[in-house]
Design an enzyme around this catalytic site. Structure first.
Site, PDB file in Angstrom:
ATOM      1  N   ARG A 157       0.830  -1.209   0.000  1.00 29.26           N
ATOM      2  CA  ARG A 157       0.000   0.000   0.000  1.00 29.26           C
ATOM      3  C   ARG A 157       0.856   1.246   0.000  1.00 29.26           C
ATOM      4  O   ARG A 157       1.884   1.312   0.681  1.00 29.26           O
ATOM      5  CB  ARG A 157      -0.838   0.035   1.300  1.00 29.26           C
ATOM      6  CG  ARG A 157      -2.199  -0.610   1.219  1.00 29.26           C
ATOM      7  CD  ARG A 157      -3.135  -0.001   0.222  1.00 29.26           C
ATOM      8  NE  ARG A 157      -3.441   1.402   0.476  1.00 29.26           N
ATOM      9  CZ  ARG A 157      -4.391   1.824   1.288  1.00 29.26           C
ATOM     10  NH1 ARG A 157      -5.131   0.960   1.960  1.00 29.26           N
ATOM     11  NH2 ARG A 157      -4.619   3.116   1.448  1.00 29.26           N
ATOM     12  N   ASP A 180       7.590  -6.186   3.352  1.00 27.82           N
ATOM     13  CA  ASP A 180       6.574  -7.104   3.844  1.00 27.82           C
ATOM     14  C   ASP A 180       6.139  -8.271   2.953  1.00 27.82           C
ATOM     15  O   ASP A 180       6.509  -8.382   1.800  1.00 27.82           O
ATOM     16  CB  ASP A 180       5.372  -6.311   4.328  1.00 27.82           C
ATOM     17  CG  ASP A 180       4.960  -6.803   5.709  1.00 27.82           C
ATOM     18  OD1 ASP A 180       5.570  -7.765   6.206  1.00 27.82           O
ATOM     19  OD2 ASP A 180       4.008  -6.246   6.277  1.00 27.82           O
ATOM     20  N   ARG A 232      -6.184  -4.367  15.508  1.00 22.35           N
ATOM     21  CA  ARG A 232      -6.948  -4.640  14.296  1.00 22.35           C
ATOM     22  C   ARG A 232      -7.684  -5.948  14.547  1.00 22.35           C
ATOM     23  O   ARG A 232      -7.216  -6.784  15.325  1.00 22.35           O
ATOM     24  CB  ARG A 232      -5.986  -4.876  13.118  1.00 22.35           C
ATOM     25  CG  ARG A 232      -5.690  -3.694  12.285  1.00 22.35           C
ATOM     26  CD  ARG A 232      -4.837  -4.030  11.084  1.00 22.35           C
ATOM     27  NE  ARG A 232      -3.834  -5.051  11.320  1.00 22.35           N
ATOM     28  CZ  ARG A 232      -3.983  -6.339  11.056  1.00 22.35           C
ATOM     29  NH1 ARG A 232      -5.112  -6.811  10.553  1.00 22.35           N
ATOM     30  NH2 ARG A 232      -3.003  -7.190  11.285  1.00 22.35           N
ATOM     31  N   LEU A 236       3.039  -2.418  17.695  1.00 21.66           N
ATOM     32  CA  LEU A 236       3.353  -1.006  17.930  1.00 21.66           C
ATOM     33  C   LEU A 236       2.467  -0.395  19.001  1.00 21.66           C
ATOM     34  O   LEU A 236       2.857   0.564  19.663  1.00 21.66           O
ATOM     35  CB  LEU A 236       3.220  -0.223  16.623  1.00 21.66           C
ATOM     36  CG  LEU A 236       4.143  -0.700  15.496  1.00 21.66           C
ATOM     37  CD1 LEU A 236       3.954   0.137  14.245  1.00 21.66           C
ATOM     38  CD2 LEU A 236       5.610  -0.661  15.935  1.00 21.66           C
ATOM     39  N   VAL A 237       1.256  -0.981  19.211  1.00 17.64           N
ATOM     40  CA  VAL A 237       0.349  -0.429  20.215  1.00 17.64           C
ATOM     41  C   VAL A 237       1.051  -0.373  21.577  1.00 17.64           C
ATOM     42  O   VAL A 237       0.985   0.625  22.294  1.00 17.64           O
ATOM     43  CB  VAL A 237      -0.953  -1.264  20.273  1.00 17.64           C
ATOM     44  CG1 VAL A 237      -1.771  -0.924  21.502  1.00 17.64           C
ATOM     45  CG2 VAL A 237      -1.771  -1.058  19.005  1.00 17.64           C
ATOM     46  N   LYS A 296       4.140  -0.005  22.257  1.00 19.81           N
ATOM     47  CA  LYS A 296       5.133   1.075  22.307  1.00 19.81           C
ATOM     48  C   LYS A 296       4.459   2.445  22.352  1.00 19.81           C
ATOM     49  O   LYS A 296       4.945   3.367  22.996  1.00 19.81           O
ATOM     50  CB  LYS A 296       6.075   0.972  21.103  1.00 19.81           C
ATOM     51  CG  LYS A 296       6.930  -0.287  21.136  1.00 19.81           C
ATOM     52  CD  LYS A 296       8.013  -0.281  20.086  1.00 19.81           C
ATOM     53  CE  LYS A 296       8.965  -1.455  20.330  1.00 19.81           C
ATOM     54  NZ  LYS A 296      10.031  -1.529  19.330  1.00 19.81           N
ATOM     55  N   ASP A 348      48.035 -24.356  -1.979  1.00 26.36           N
ATOM     56  CA  ASP A 348      47.077 -25.368  -1.517  1.00 26.36           C
ATOM     57  C   ASP A 348      47.115 -26.515  -2.535  1.00 26.36           C
ATOM     58  O   ASP A 348      47.583 -26.337  -3.663  1.00 26.36           O
ATOM     59  CB  ASP A 348      45.685 -24.727  -1.440  1.00 26.36           C
ATOM     60  CG  ASP A 348      44.595 -25.748  -1.251  1.00 26.36           C
ATOM     61  OD1 ASP A 348      44.718 -26.560  -0.327  1.00 26.36           O
ATOM     62  OD2 ASP A 348      43.629 -25.744  -2.049  1.00 26.36           O
ATOM     63  N   TYR A 349      46.633 -27.689  -2.165  1.00 28.26           N
ATOM     64  CA  TYR A 349      46.742 -28.813  -3.088  1.00 28.26           C
ATOM     65  C   TYR A 349      45.420 -29.087  -3.839  1.00 28.26           C
ATOM     66  O   TYR A 349      45.255 -28.651  -4.974  1.00 28.26           O
ATOM     67  CB  TYR A 349      47.251 -30.060  -2.356  1.00 28.26           C
ATOM     68  CG  TYR A 349      47.480 -31.203  -3.307  1.00 28.26           C
ATOM     69  CD1 TYR A 349      48.568 -31.185  -4.184  1.00 28.26           C
ATOM     70  CD2 TYR A 349      46.592 -32.268  -3.377  1.00 28.26           C
ATOM     71  CE1 TYR A 349      48.764 -32.199  -5.107  1.00 28.26           C
ATOM     72  CE2 TYR A 349      46.784 -33.299  -4.290  1.00 28.26           C
ATOM     73  CZ  TYR A 349      47.869 -33.263  -5.151  1.00 28.26           C
ATOM     74  OH  TYR A 349      48.059 -34.254  -6.063  1.00 28.26           O
ATOM     75  N   ASP A 379      41.749 -22.674  -2.815  1.00 29.05           N
ATOM     76  CA  ASP A 379      40.402 -22.707  -3.401  1.00 29.05           C
ATOM     77  C   ASP A 379      39.261 -22.709  -2.405  1.00 29.05           C
ATOM     78  O   ASP A 379      38.126 -22.515  -2.790  1.00 29.05           O
ATOM     79  CB  ASP A 379      40.257 -23.937  -4.300  1.00 29.05           C
ATOM     80  CG  ASP A 379      40.103 -25.196  -3.485  1.00 29.05           C
ATOM     81  OD1 ASP A 379      40.866 -25.370  -2.515  1.00 29.05           O
ATOM     82  OD2 ASP A 379      39.191 -25.995  -3.791  1.00 29.05           O
TER      83      ASP A 379
HETATM   84  C1  GDG Z   1       2.080  -5.292  11.434  1.00 24.41           C
HETATM   85  C2  GDG Z   1       2.544  -6.472  12.291  1.00 24.41           C
HETATM   86  C3  GDG Z   1       4.145  -4.931  13.427  1.00 24.41           C
HETATM   87  C4  GDG Z   1      -5.017   0.915  15.730  1.00 24.41           C
HETATM   88  N1  GDG Z   1      -6.267   1.353  15.893  1.00 24.41           N
HETATM   89  C5  GDG Z   1      -6.321   2.588  15.385  1.00 24.41           C
HETATM   90  C6  GDG Z   1      -5.075   2.932  14.913  1.00 24.41           C
HETATM   91  N2  GDG Z   1      -4.282   1.876  15.133  1.00 24.41           N
HETATM   92  C7  GDG Z   1      -2.843   1.814  14.806  1.00 24.41           C
HETATM   93  C8  GDG Z   1      -2.009   1.690  16.046  1.00 24.41           C
HETATM   94  C9  GDG Z   1      -0.733   1.081  15.508  1.00 24.41           C
HETATM   95  C10 GDG Z   1      -1.229   0.262  14.318  1.00 24.41           C
HETATM   96  O1  GDG Z   1      -2.555   0.659  14.040  1.00 24.41           O
HETATM   97  C11 GDG Z   1      -1.250  -1.236  14.627  1.00 24.41           C
HETATM   98  O2  GDG Z   1       0.079  -1.691  14.593  1.00 24.41           O
HETATM   99  P1  GDG Z   1       0.538  -3.067  15.228  1.00 24.41           P
HETATM  100  O3  GDG Z   1       2.000  -3.125  15.219  1.00 24.41           O
HETATM  101  O4  GDG Z   1      -0.019  -3.152  16.601  1.00 24.41           O
HETATM  102  O5  GDG Z   1      -0.134  -4.228  14.331  1.00 24.41           O
HETATM  103  P2  GDG Z   1      -0.334  -4.589  12.731  1.00 24.41           P
HETATM  104  O6  GDG Z   1      -1.259  -3.644  12.073  1.00 24.41           O
HETATM  105  O7  GDG Z   1      -0.777  -6.005  12.709  1.00 24.41           O
HETATM  106  O8  GDG Z   1       1.113  -4.434  12.055  1.00 24.41           O
HETATM  107  C12 GDG Z   1       3.027  -5.955  13.640  1.00 24.41           C
HETATM  108  C13 GDG Z   1       3.723  -3.861  12.446  1.00 24.41           C
HETATM  109  O9  GDG Z   1       3.256  -4.431  11.241  1.00 24.41           O
HETATM  110  C14 GDG Z   1       4.895  -2.929  12.124  1.00 24.41           C
HETATM  111  O10 GDG Z   1       5.975  -3.612  11.607  1.00 24.41           O
HETATM  112  O11 GDG Z   1       4.410  -4.310  14.677  1.00 24.41           O
HETATM  113  O12 GDG Z   1       3.513  -7.029  14.410  1.00 24.41           O
HETATM  114  O13 GDG Z   1       1.469  -7.386  12.497  1.00 24.41           O
HETATM  115  O14 GDG Z   1       0.161   2.065  15.061  1.00 24.41           O
HETATM  116  O15 GDG Z   1      -1.855   2.968  16.620  1.00 24.41           O
HETATM  117  N3  GDG Z   1      -4.795   4.130  14.372  1.00 24.41           N
HETATM  118  C15 GDG Z   1      -5.793   5.041  14.278  1.00 24.41           C
HETATM  119  N4  GDG Z   1      -7.053   4.746  14.717  1.00 24.41           N
HETATM  120  C16 GDG Z   1      -7.357   3.555  15.259  1.00 24.41           C
HETATM  121  O16 GDG Z   1      -8.498   3.319  15.642  1.00 24.41           O
HETATM  122  N5  GDG Z   1      -5.537   6.258  13.774  1.00 24.41           N
END
Ligand code: GDG
Length: 727
Positions: A11, A140, A272, A375-376, A378, A497-498, A678
């Protein structure tokens, strides 16, 4: 033209909506888009990908124009292509298998056909835009074949690949009918990145078992090119999450949340819609908590956001129904007039709402069954500007490797998850602060910008390493130069070397004895008193003695374990143990029994498994199996495992041709050194010798040597030339 960077992902980082017959573009806010913004928005750099909707052919130029203004290049896909390549192969084969949900996989031939054709479509667009010197970064699992397809057309371009989801263990990966094509596709890259070291390990083990290539640590040599596999844990834009909290819109949301929930403890869950996220298990743990600890009724709430995703895929639809039902059951069972335990939303929210929730939640519950990174978790940490709050994190998320101050749970263990929630809501403020501060410093340091920088720098380093190891062919002008230096010099050392260097490979180890031509060459060389000729081989000293004992030749046998100056007796390296041999031999014997034509050679300080007589292909396959089987034992016992030309050699680490060659040169000051070899073991000599030595690899162009020759005939012609020039 200046070289540029091309990002490629399924995307494009943009949302397009059609309104009033016009396409409207808005940038997407994802973490990846932010991180890569520092790249694709600059200069001539571009991002190639699918714009996210099926644009009719006659309107594609219009969209292309709008996108190009943002440095974005579209790959237009039809609805059928999206259904079969994206929803089909990517999300119904790769996603479930890579997340260990193998029973969800549908190995449809049509999915695979479209996965290939869409990857080709991406490759065509990339090739249209790439020029020599460019760097391509592919992202990806939707584009696993792309690096290979680009490499076919652009052999020298720099390609990085990063996989955002886990890479499963070999036993899981091998289930995919097209596993070999997938690995070969990924092998088109120069650098392959994953979030965690476990993914790296899994990839290396699967790749080494499926495709026959040479492997050393995390470097693969495939088609004469080195590929590095490394982990790059992805970070987030921590600054963005930290500063969002103080924005007026977010502050207003925070106030509203506080007013609705008072002093109830908020447990937050955001994902998600996906079966890999462990949403049902999380709900079960919460239900069990309400049942076992009724004192928390009306004191806690679960705020659960599930973001719609892939809901045309049947399993996702089903999951959604199960979540709806379970949430309904729990709420129905435990709610009171003024309180409901779960606040459930099946939709997405603006980032200002997420930020307010991250800031307000006492506990963030992140319990995926498998997650590349997550990422959630973090983002929650980055939003905790007061250093409080508790993160509960699944050990199956890549993030758990970095955020080890979270409360870590096994998401399958519902009781443990329940107990951990109880622990989290009761955690003293001091402990919260200690844990959160340490996690915040990790999230701050390893942010998205560092991730991008690390990956790009490593990619550049890999290219430099490849270039440094690409050796020049010793053609006639170089042979000329070597002969000229030889003629001008007064003290010369020739390390030869041989097997594979002076003589070709013979499937019968005892038949590869020297022929008349070789004797004549060596005699000519030794006749000159200015020359010290050293045969430096892995062979047994008895064999070398039998073949060359009558010549004025120095000999280093068994890679340095035995040594002899031409006018002295053989000496062996002192104090070396060979007690390890028993264990290694036992394993090698089982492989020898299963591999017709292979045999074990027992040398003083090493054991060698030979497979030159084994059926083509099978020998390499078994050698990989042996390496995988024994690599831990080898490192535990302090041994060295050296894959050579149709041999695997296990030896004491102290025995090394490089060390032996240096020992030979000790307190000597030659003005001409030539080393020819070699295989892997000869690389130690090439690396050890002084810069002005002529080092020549035989049979391949990836080496630490300065030059290479094609085969023993080529070697002999060089050696003949030396003595001919002198005359
Ligand atoms: C793949 C890998 C890896 C969620 N709800 C809303 C919203 N979000 C954003 C979060 C976060 C992102 O979506 C979800 O990221 P994750 O890392 O948790 O999961 P995946 O989408 O499965 O991502 C995963 C990632 O790639 C990166 O390499 O970490 O393991 O599966 O940023 O904040 N954002 C908004 N509204 C929402 O309701 N704006």
């Amino acid at each position: 033209m200046k070289s540029k960077t091309i990002i490629v992902s399924n995307r494009l980082p943009v949302k397009i909506v059609e309104s009033d017959g016009r396409y409207e573009l808005s940038p997407s806010e994802g973490g990846l888009a932010t991180g890569l913004g520092s790249i694709y928005k600059k200069g001539d750099n571009i991002w190639i990908g699918w714009p996210g909707l099926d644009v009719p052919y006659e309107r594609q130029d219009e969209v292309r124009g709008q996108l190009e203004a943002l440095n974005l290049i579209p790959v237009f896909l039809t609805t059928e292509e999206i259904n079969l390549y994206y929803e089909g192969f990517s999300n119904e084969v790769l996603w479930p298998v890579f997340h260990y949900m193998v029973t969800y996989a549908h190995y449809e031939q049509s999915y695979w056909a479209f996965y290939q054709s869409v990857n080709k479509k991406f490759a065509e667009v990339v090739i249209d835009h790439v020029v020599e010197g460019d760097t391509i970064w592919v992202h990806d699992y939707q584009l696993l074949l792309l690096p290979g397809l680009i490499r076919e057309k652009e052999a020298h371009v720099t390609i990085g690949f990063f996989q955002h989801i886990p890479f499963p263990s070999y036993e899981i990966f091998r289930l995919i009918p097209w596993r070999e094509e997938i690995i070969n596709g990924m092998f088109g890259a120069d650098l392959i990145g994953f979030h965690t070291f476990d993914d790296v390990r899994h990839f290396l083990s699967a790749a080494s078992k499926i495709v026959l290539s040479k492997f050393a640590d995390n470097v693969i040599i495939h088609n004469e090119r080195q590929i590095v596999v490394e982990s790059f844990p992805m970070g987030i834009d921590d600054q963005k999450y930290e500063s969002l909290v103080s924005e007026p819109a977010v502050q207003e949301n925070i106030k509203a949340i506080r007013e609705s929930f008072g002093d109830q403890k908020i447990i937050l869950s955001i994902d998600r819609l996906d079966y890999s996220k462990g949403i049902l298990q999380r709900l079960l743990a919460f239900e069990m908590l309400l049942q076992n600890y009724p004192e928390y009724i009306e004191k806690i709430i679960l705020y659960m956001i599930v973001v719609p995703s892939r809901d045309t895929v049947p399993q996702y639809k089903e999951l959604r129904e199960q979540i709806d039902q379970l949430v309904g059951n729990i709420n129905g069972r435990f709610r009171s007039l003024s309180w409901a335990p779960i606040h459930y939303f099946y939709r997405s929210f603006p980032i200002e709402t997420l930020s307010a929730l991250y800031y307000s939640a006492d506990v963030c519950l992140v319990t995926p069954m498998r997650d590349g990174m997550n990422l959630v978790s973090k983002e929650y940490v980055a939003s905790r500007s007061n250093n409080d709050g508790v993160l509960i994190l699944s050990e199956m998320a890549g993030a758990s490797k970095e955020l080890n101050d979270a409360l870590i749970v096994n998401p399958n263990n519902i009781v443990q998850t329940m107990d951990t929630i109880v622990k989290a809501i009761n955690m003293p403020e001091r402990e919260q602060q200690t844990r959160m501060k340490s996690m915040r410093s990790v999230v701050k340091k390893f942010n998205i910008h560092l991730w991008v920088k690390n990956f790009m720098e490593k990619l550049e380093e890999v290219k430099l390493m490849q270039a440094a190891l690409l050796t020049k062919y010793a053609g006639s002008s170089i042979k000329e130069e070597i002969s000229r230096k030889y003629a001008e010099s007064n003290t010369r050392y020739l390390f030869l070397d041989y097997d594979g260097t002076l003589v070709g490979f013979n499937s019968d180890i005892d038949k590869a004895s020297p022929d008349d031509e070789l004797y004549e060459i060596l005699e000519n060389l030794t006749r000159d008193k200015l020359n010290t000729v050293v045969i430096i081989s892995g062979r047994k000293h008895e064999t070398l003695q039998e073949w060359f004992g009558h010549l004025n030749i120095d000999m280093i046998a068994e890679h340095g374990a035995w040594q002899k100056h031409y006018d002295e007796d053989w000496k062996s390296l002192p104090l070396l143990t060979d007690q390890w041999k028993q264990d290694i031999r036992a394993v090698l014997e089982t492989y020898t029994d299963r591999t017709p034509g292979s045999f074990i050679e027992d040398k003083s300080y090493s054991l060698v498994w030979h497979y030159r007589k084994v059926e083509e292909g099978l020998g390499d396959l078994r050698a990989h199996e042996i390496i995988n089987h024994l690599k831990v034992t080898v490192s535990n016992k302090g041994l060295q495992l050296m894959p050579g030309n149709k041999v695997l050699e296990f030896k004491n680490i102290e025995v090394n041709k490089g060390k032996a060659a240096l020992f030979w040169l000790h307190e000597k000051d030659p003005d001409f050194i030539l080393a020819l070899g070699d295989d892997h073991t000869d690389e130690d000599i090439f690396k050890a010798l002084p810069q002005d030595a002529f080092t020549v690899k035989v049979g391949g162009n990836i080496s630490a040597a300065t030059y290479y020759l094609r085969n023993p005939t080529d070697v002999r012609s060089l050696l003949k030339k030396l003595t001919a020039t002198e005359i």
